[in-house]
Design a protein around this motif. Structure first.
Motif, short mmCIF file in Angstrom:
data_model
loop_
_atom_site.label_atom_id
_atom_site.label_comp_id
_atom_site.label_asym_id
_atom_site.label_seq_id
_atom_site.Cartn_x
_atom_site.Cartn_y
_atom_site.Cartn_z
N PRO A 106 0.81 -1.23 0.00
CA PRO A 106 0.00 0.00 0.00
C PRO A 106 0.84 1.27 0.00
O PRO A 106 0.32 2.34 -0.32
N LEU A 107 2.12 1.17 0.36
CA LEU A 107 2.99 2.34 0.39
C LEU A 107 3.57 2.68 -0.98
O LEU A 107 4.21 3.71 -1.14
N TYR A 108 3.37 1.78 -1.95
CA TYR A 108 3.95 2.01 -3.27
C TYR A 108 3.40 3.29 -3.91
O TYR A 108 2.24 3.65 -3.73
N ALA A 109 4.27 3.93 -4.69
CA ALA A 109 3.82 5.03 -5.54
C ALA A 109 2.99 4.45 -6.69
O ALA A 109 3.09 3.26 -7.00
N VAL A 110 2.18 5.31 -7.33
CA VAL A 110 1.29 4.85 -8.39
C VAL A 110 2.07 4.18 -9.52
O VAL A 110 1.64 3.17 -10.08
N GLU A 111 3.23 4.74 -9.87
CA GLU A 111 4.03 4.17 -10.95
C GLU A 111 4.43 2.73 -10.65
O GLU A 111 4.45 1.88 -11.54
N GLU A 112 4.76 2.46 -9.38
CA GLU A 112 5.15 1.11 -8.99
C GLU A 112 3.95 0.16 -9.08
O GLU A 112 4.08 -0.99 -9.51
N LEU A 113 2.80 0.63 -8.65
CA LEU A 113 1.59 -0.19 -8.73
C LEU A 113 1.24 -0.49 -10.18
O LEU A 113 0.84 -1.62 -10.51
N GLU A 114 1.37 0.51 -11.04
CA GLU A 114 1.06 0.31 -12.46
C GLU A 114 1.96 -0.77 -13.07
O GLU A 114 1.49 -1.64 -13.81
N TYR A 115 3.24 -0.71 -12.76
CA TYR A 115 4.16 -1.72 -13.31
C TYR A 115 3.76 -3.13 -12.86
O TYR A 115 3.70 -4.06 -13.66
N GLN A 116 3.46 -3.26 -11.58
CA GLN A 116 3.13 -4.59 -11.05
C GLN A 116 1.81 -5.10 -11.63
O GLN A 116 1.68 -6.31 -11.91
N LEU A 117 0.83 -4.23 -11.80
CA LEU A 117 -0.45 -4.63 -12.39
C LEU A 117 -0.25 -5.13 -13.82
O LEU A 117 -0.80 -6.17 -14.22
N ARG A 118 0.54 -4.38 -14.59
CA ARG A 118 0.78 -4.78 -15.98
C ARG A 118 1.54 -6.10 -16.05
O ARG A 118 1.20 -6.98 -16.83
N ASP A 119 2.57 -6.21 -15.23
CA ASP A 119 3.41 -7.40 -15.31
C ASP A 119 2.66 -8.65 -14.87
O ASP A 119 2.78 -9.70 -15.48
N SER A 120 1.87 -8.54 -13.82
CA SER A 120 1.14 -9.70 -13.30
C SER A 120 -0.16 -9.96 -14.04
O SER A 120 -0.76 -11.02 -13.88
N ARG A 121 -0.59 -8.97 -14.84
CA ARG A 121 -1.87 -9.04 -15.55
C ARG A 121 -3.02 -9.25 -14.55
O ARG A 121 -3.91 -10.07 -14.75
N THR A 122 -2.96 -8.47 -13.51
CA THR A 122 -4.02 -8.46 -12.49
C THR A 122 -5.05 -7.41 -12.86
O THR A 122 -4.70 -6.25 -13.08
N ASP A 123 -6.31 -7.79 -12.94
CA ASP A 123 -7.33 -6.80 -13.29
C ASP A 123 -8.43 -6.67 -12.25
O ASP A 123 -9.41 -5.96 -12.45
N ILE A 124 -8.27 -7.35 -11.11
CA ILE A 124 -9.21 -7.18 -10.01
C ILE A 124 -8.41 -6.94 -8.73
O ILE A 124 -7.43 -7.63 -8.46
N LEU A 125 -8.81 -5.92 -7.97
CA LEU A 125 -8.07 -5.52 -6.78
C LEU A 125 -9.02 -5.38 -5.61
O LEU A 125 -10.11 -4.82 -5.74
N ILE A 126 -8.59 -5.88 -4.45
CA ILE A 126 -9.36 -5.74 -3.22
C ILE A 126 -8.59 -4.80 -2.30
O ILE A 126 -7.41 -5.00 -2.03
N THR A 127 -9.28 -3.75 -1.81
CA THR A 127 -8.62 -2.74 -1.00
C THR A 127 -9.60 -2.21 0.05
O THR A 127 -10.68 -2.78 0.24
N LEU A 128 -9.20 -1.13 0.74
CA LEU A 128 -10.04 -0.53 1.78
C LEU A 128 -10.52 0.85 1.32
O LEU A 128 -9.98 1.43 0.38
N ASP A 129 -11.48 1.39 2.06
CA ASP A 129 -12.02 2.71 1.71
C ASP A 129 -11.25 3.84 2.38
O ASP A 129 -11.78 4.96 2.53
N LEU A 130 -10.02 3.59 2.78
CA LEU A 130 -9.17 4.66 3.29
C LEU A 130 -8.69 5.51 2.11
O LEU A 130 -8.25 4.97 1.09
N LYS A 131 -8.76 6.82 2.24
CA LYS A 131 -8.40 7.71 1.13
C LYS A 131 -7.00 7.43 0.61
O LYS A 131 -6.75 7.47 -0.60
N ILE A 132 -6.06 7.19 1.52
CA ILE A 132 -4.68 7.00 1.12
C ILE A 132 -4.52 5.82 0.16
O ILE A 132 -3.61 5.77 -0.66
N LEU A 133 -5.46 4.86 0.23
CA LEU A 133 -5.44 3.71 -0.67
C LEU A 133 -6.37 3.93 -1.86
O LEU A 133 -6.00 3.64 -3.01
N PHE A 134 -7.57 4.44 -1.59
CA PHE A 134 -8.57 4.50 -2.66
C PHE A 134 -8.24 5.56 -3.71
O PHE A 134 -8.57 5.41 -4.89
#
Length: 555
Positions: A106-134
């Motif tokens: 959850p501490l990752y910057a958006v760019e890091e999250l984008e890379y991991q999503l693309r590489d893993s081909r993950t298209d569904i994410l489970i998270t919390l309604d905390l602003k820092i995450l959402f």
């Protein structure tokens, strides 16, 4: 030459290195625990306790909801949240369907999250309604990197009065998911609004089927998904359970400070806790004062941690006012454990602090010091059951070096990953024969105890996390005023190591630390931000003109 198994002569009493280890689906491991310990508390989250039976009911409902969304065998589902009951529920729900968990920091910057999503081909994410995450999640949706987001209400997991107080006094920290565009966002509560019946997947092969993609840069700094199978993870749990001879099934309480998205806590807190019928006290964020108060109140019996946590507790000005005598076993990992921290913490807690060693690629535990009996100061211990450690020549990794001589620590065992996700070249480079190359230099003594000497590459171990200089350098290079940059690790009393950036500016340009940190904030996670920044007229270089880190480290 080095004997094959020098550790067997003085192996810890009560632990059988030759024990039979059988991998099983992690969903089956969970079901066994739920059946055995049904009415006992499984999770204590900020005072709200849920039994094994209650968590099992939620897992079933989540699995049914996910299956209705089309999740099945081999599908990747991302988890991005701090420690909370929803993490445990979603984790086992996905695995029971034969899906693959992809952990997102959850501490990752958006760019890091984008890379991991693309590489893993993950298209569904489970998270919390905390602003820092959402807020990060909404950006990922806008960039069309996700098809579906499932959001768990943070306050719904709290005891009723705590939830009401949080909404009243900290409501600004919560996101309004009702405003999210389209039908891409739904609530976890709606996902679980069913009878919990789902169709089990075709048989899960624990040896071959991947359970978790655990992203790590290894020693290269380029994130790769370590494919950890059901057998890798379930066997590592059994190795830990066999090692800890002073704990009793169904009677322990584990303090869960470490984040479950990190492989160390995933195994030693969550999976170990579930398999042992323990009560897992989950803490979403480590705060020193609050954590010590919680230990004093709930009286845990075991507490996995990293050296920075133990060091912080040891140096708390009022440490002697907190009762820590309930602790029976503490294990430290993620970074080298200073001898003075080990001795000091054991003195104030009365509990043995055992150092272990491993990597994301080894699920993670590969070696550990004995829980009882003699411990060699500065050692990472001996191999856990059915694990081989081979110290290989740095010049010729096909050969072992004599005892006492430094070489690369190579690991073979049933907990070693299947390989890197969609990266056969990196997978091949990571192994020499059937041994995984750790990238760490170490020695083995005549009793089979292993000592870390150095790290082959330049990664910085910061609070147990790998921080990669190359990534920080690339982010700094994006600033137009920067001509050259080199990042090295420097000693840090709290975090073990921290990044320091040495920078040469372009002629005529001006830049200060405050300005650079503001520039880097959206590009780097908090733990990657340079602790120190030094501007210089020139940076050291090698004979062929490459920037050199050696001289800067020696300073």
């Amino acid at each position: 030459m080095q004997p094959t198994y020098p550790w067997l002569e003085k192996y810890p009493t009560g632990v059988d290195w030759h024990m039979v280890l059988q991998g099983r689906p992690l969903g089956e491991m969970f079901d066994r625990a739920a059946a055995r310990f049904g009415q006992q508390t499984c999770i204590d989250f900020l005072g709200r306790k849920t039994s094994y039976e209650g968590i099992a009911d939620q897992v079933g409902r989540a699995a049914a909801g996910l299956q209705a969304l089309g999740i099945g065998k081999g599908d990747r589902v991302g988890l991005m949240m701090p420690n909370c009951p929803a993490f445990v529920v979603a984790y086992f729900a996905v695995l029971k369907l034969g899906g693959i968990i992809v952990n997102f920091n959850p501490l990752y910057a958006v760019e890091e999250l984008e890379y991991q999503l693309r590489d893993s081909r993950t298209d569904i994410l489970i998270t919390l309604d905390l602003k820092i995450l959402f807020e990060k999640t909404e950006l990922l949706l806008r960039h069309r990197l996700l098809e579906k987001v499932i959001v768990q209400s943070f306050t719904a997991m709290l005891p009723g009065w705590k939830g009401a107080l949080f909404r009243l006094f900290k409501g600004r920290m919560l996101a309004d998911i009702s405003r999210a565009a389209g039908g891409a966002v739904s609530s976890f509560e709606d996902l679980c609004d069913n009878d919990g019946r789902f169709q089990p997947p075709e048989a899960i092969d624990p040896i071959e089927d991947v359970a978790v993609l655990q992203y790590t840069g290894g020693t290269t700094g380029v994130p790769k998904g370590a494919m950890l199978t059901h057998a890798n993870l379930s066997i590592n749990v059994e190795q830990v359970r066999a090692w800890v001879t002073n704990l009793e099934e169904g009677s322990e309480r584990i303090m869960g400070f470490l984040p479950l998205f990190h492989v160390f806590a995933m195994t030693t807190v969550m999976n170990f806790g579930i398999a042992s019928g323990a009560e897992i006290v989950l803490v979403p964020r480590f705060d020193l004062d609050e954590s010590l108060k919680l230990i004093h109140k709930v009286k845990p019996t075991t507490m996995p941690g990293v050296p920075t946590i133990y060091n912080a507790m040891l140096h708390h000005p009022k440490i002697h006012k907190f009762d820590m005598q309930s602790l029976k076993f503490c294990i430290s990992g993620g970074a080298p454990l200073p001898a003075e921290v080990k001795r000091g913490f054991e003195a104030v807690s009365g509990c043995a602090l055992v150092e272990g060693y491993g990597l994301s690629e080894t699920s993670p535990m590969a070696t550990a010091n004995p829980v009882t009996g003699p411990v060699k100061e500065g050692s990472i211990g001996v191999p856990v059951p059915q694990t081989l450690i081979s110290i290989r020549s740095l010049e010729n990794p096909d050969t072992e070096v004599p005892l006492g001589q430094p070489g690369e620590i190579c690991i073979r065992g049933p907990q070693v990953m299947k390989g890197y996700w969609q990266d056969p070249e990196a997978s091949e480079e990571a192994f020499i024969g059937r041994f995984f190359r750790s990238g760490d230099v170490g020695t083995m003594d005549e009793d089979g105890y292993i000592f870390i000497v150095d790290r082959i590459k330049d990664l910085i171990l910061c609070s147990g996390y790998n921080v990669y200089p190359r990534r920080i350098e690339e982010a700094i290079y994006e600033h137009p005023a920067v001509e050259e940059v080199t990042v090295v690790g420097i000693p840090d009393d709290y975090r073990g190591e921290a990044p320091k950036a040495f920078i040469k500016l372009r002629d005529g340009e001006e830049l200060d630390k405050t300005g650079l940190l503001a520039f880097l904030k959206p590009k780097l996670s908090r733990i990657e931000m340079p602790e120190e920044i030094e501007f210089r007229d020139e940076l050291p270089k090698t004979m062929i003109g490459k920037l050199s880190k050696k001289e800067l480290r020696e300073e």
